[in-house]
Design a protein around this motif. Structure first.
Motif: not given
Ligand SMILES: [Zn+2]
Length: 658
Positions: A322-326, A370-372, A398-401
């Motif tokens: 569950n990556e934040t970006c997903a 969180f990443y996941t 550092f994609c999610c932040p």
């Molecule tokens: Zn991400």
């Protein structure tokens, strides 16, 4: 529908205003220090090196250009609502450096440009599909449009157009090998943003061309959703960020063209996701690592996947990726499905993901991430996992932040959309939902906010929403300005609301409201008119389809759009979340506590505790019945867990008879 522009709407108080303020005052300024600096890794520094402004080498993840653009988009979204001289200086500085790094022919990707500057013969554009060049340039296009809308200057837009033109020219007649350059495809949305911003139809056609280019791939895989042509796909597969960005891009293009070839895969994929593969939090991507469950039976050609959707009903809790970006991708996709069709089911999913699996990605103060986003964290974990079990200020990927920053900075856009009679040719292939012929303002998210917009054919409309949502279901909307011409307000009646009632200027509305739909109120609105919507918001015990093995015999607690969890800091010493069970006798009550976690509605009641004795060294043993003891229970919103020090947590809790 057209979403409200960022300068037309703003959060005023309450839940979203709090998150927005954390984004404005902490997240974006703190992230600037990281983005412009060189301490942790390189973001802007890579552009400086590529531009020849400083000596150095390329450092950081291959997608760091994209993260720089995402930060810029977030900053520009904030500036659209509220001027901020020092933030504007940072934006101008970043844009200046980015523009200087661009090659004369429009190509802009620092890793390759720095390699070429250093004389590396292997540094060539699009020679490595996992270089994320398309992803980075896609985010450049989107950020540039936001920059143009906000500042009125076209410096970054010119850079983005040159980059887009380079891509169009470079991929005019792609080979199957070139066609594989579509990893994490933000560029479909990017091209369409450019088309809407510039009116240059080449960019809309480019989105179509680049999506169709996927058909050429001959040796693709499910991880990247290119084993079979997109038009033939029916399952949510592979890397969940890449998947959701692809689906969002296709939905975006469908919105512009109405091409049913795009809808044919989107509808079954959406059903597969929401009926078989999505977490109760709206989270996407069950697996850290795995193999595609689809395709060949031949072992040698099974596709490796990572951060990916698994089999149907394969939804583990502790090892959920569950990556934040997903999860953000899930919002981007469903929001576009709504904008294309007017169907409430899509905003139900977007809302679910936003409140739970997206916001869980950040601490309440906006500085740790969180990443996941697992649904259960135990101590010890059954196995060591790749990503930290607590939120951290910096992640190697550092994609999610910055994705969170841009999402929250523009979140008010999800709340309101408008449509006019000229939009009346509904895109809804299902015949339901659909765009009204009457000029309409669509209210999709509830939250204290203001809207000031021009509705074609109607003129200026100003309204204000007052509510404590999501902590209760009462929403008051007041029309502060309207021209007395008839238009419709469409209110989303969420699928979870068992009932809803409506009063207009104190008078009960007689029409019934269907959950999971937009309820239309059409009238000649006048300044001073107001409506009161009351959505029944019950605390509910939720069970999962028994095919989800990982949640057998367990329940989760949900109230309105909010999924709850039990965190160990709310338990007596020595009691773990999984020692606690709910039963048919459990009585749960919601109570708002303004002192806890920035102000949240808690769920309180009694539960049963069976302390689980030491399992060390044992996998199986004879059942050891234990007498349960009652305990006071306190559940908090899942997205707010891990804000009170190290802890254990579970969304799903055992359900047992006393
Ligand atoms: Zn991400």
């Amino acid at each position: 529908m057209t979403p409200a522009a960022l300068n037309e709407t703003r959060w005023t108080t309450g839940f979203w205003a709090q998150r927005y303020e954390a984004c404005r005052t902490k997240m974006v300024p703190e992230m600037w220090k990281l983005i412009q600096g060189t301490e942790r890794t390189h973001f802007l520094e890579n552009f400086r090196v590529a531009a020849g402004l400083v000596e150095g080498r390329c450092r950081g993840a291959a997608w760091n250009d994209g993260e720089t653009y995402k930060w810029l988009e977030a900053a520009c979204s904030l500036l659209a609502v509220q001027p901020d001289a020092s933030l504007r200086v940072h934006v101008d500085e970043a844009v200046d450096i980015i523009a200087k790094a661009q090659r004369a022919d429009g190509y802009l990707y620092t890793k390759v440009l720095i390699g070429q500057r250093a004389g590396d013969a292997a540094a060539k554009p699009f020679s490595d599909r996992f270089a994320f060049e398309m992803y980075c340039m896609g985010h450049l296009m989107t950020a540039a449009c936001r920059h143009h809308q906000t500042t009125g200057t076209d410096k970054l837009l010119t850079v983005a157009r040159k980059a887009a033109d380079f891509l169009i020219q470079q991929f005019a007649n792609p080979t199957p090998e070139q066609a594989k350059n579509s990893v994490c495809p933000s560029h479909y949305m990017g091209f369409l943003d450019l088309w809407r911003e510039t009116g240059d139809v080449r960019y809309r056609d480019a989105a179509q061309h680049f999506i169709e280019m996927r058909r050429l791939v001959t040796d693709g895989g499910d991880d990247n959703q290119d084993r079979i042509p997109f038009e033939q796909q029916t399952n949510a597969i592979g890397h969940a960020v890449r998947a959701n960005y692809l689906y969002a891009g296709a939905a975006d293009l469908f919105m512009e063209t109405g091409d049913t070839n795009l809808w044919s895969p989107l509808e079954p994929i959406w059903r597969n996701l929401t009926e078989q593969k999505m977490y109760i939090t709206g989270g996407c991507g069950a697996l850290y690592d795995g193999a595609s469950p689809y395709g060949s039976k031949n072992q040698s050609s099974i596709t490796r996947t990572h951060q990916a959707f698994g089999h149907n009903y394969e939804l583990p809790n502790t090892t959920a990726h569950n990556e934040t970006c997903a999860n953000i991708g899930n919002v981007l996709w469903n929001w576009r499905m709504f904008l294309a069709t007017g169907e409430a089911r899509f905003m139900d999913i977007a809302e679910l993901a936003l409140y739970n699996s997206v916001l869980s990605g950040m601490s309440l103060d906006g500085t740790n991430f969180f990443y996941t986003n697992p649904l259960r964290v135990t101590d010890p974990l059954p196995t060591e996992l790749r990503w930290p079990r607590e939120r951290v200020p910096f992640l190697g990927s550092f994609c999610c932040p910055p994705n969170l920053a841009r999402t929250i900075a523009s979140s008010a856009q999800f709340a309101y959309a408008k449509s006019s009679s000229r939009d009346a040719s509904s895109r809804s292939p299902n015949g339901d939902g659909g765009v009204a012929a009457t000029p309409t303002i669509w209210v999709s998210l509830y939250g204290a906010s203001e809207l000031e917009t021009d509705v074609p054919g109607i003129g200026k409309v100003k309204l204000a929403q007052e509510t404590e949502y999501p902590w209760n279901g009462r929403v008051h909307i007041k029309i502060n300005e309207a021209s007395s011409k008839e238009f419709a307000l469409k209110l989303r009646i969420p699928g979870w609301a068992k009932s809803a009632s409506l009063r207009i200027n104190y008078r009960p509305a007689d029409s019934s409201m269907k959950r999971g739909s937009y309820h239309e109120i059409r009238r000649a609105w006048r300044a001073g008119d107001f409506i009161d919507l009351d959505l029944q918001m019950d605390t509910e015990l939720i069970e999962a389809n028994p095919l989800v093995e990982e949640t057998l015999g367990q329940v989760a607690v949900k109230r309105g759009p909010i999924v709850y969890c039990l965190e160990s800091v709310d338990l007596p010493r020595g009691v773990k979340p999984l020692d606690v069970s709910l039963s048919p006798d459990t009585k749960l009550r919601a109570r708002y506590d303004q002192r806890l976690l920035g102000g949240v509605a808690l769920i309180e009641g009694t539960a049963l505790v069976r302390t689980n004795s030491n399992w060390s060294g044992q996998l199986y043993r004879e059942l050891q019945p234990s007498k349960p003891t009652p305990i006071k229970l306190r559940l908090i919103p899942y997205s707010a867990w891990a804000n009170r020090g190290p802890s254990q947590m579970s969304v799903w809790l055992p359900f047992a008879s006393p």
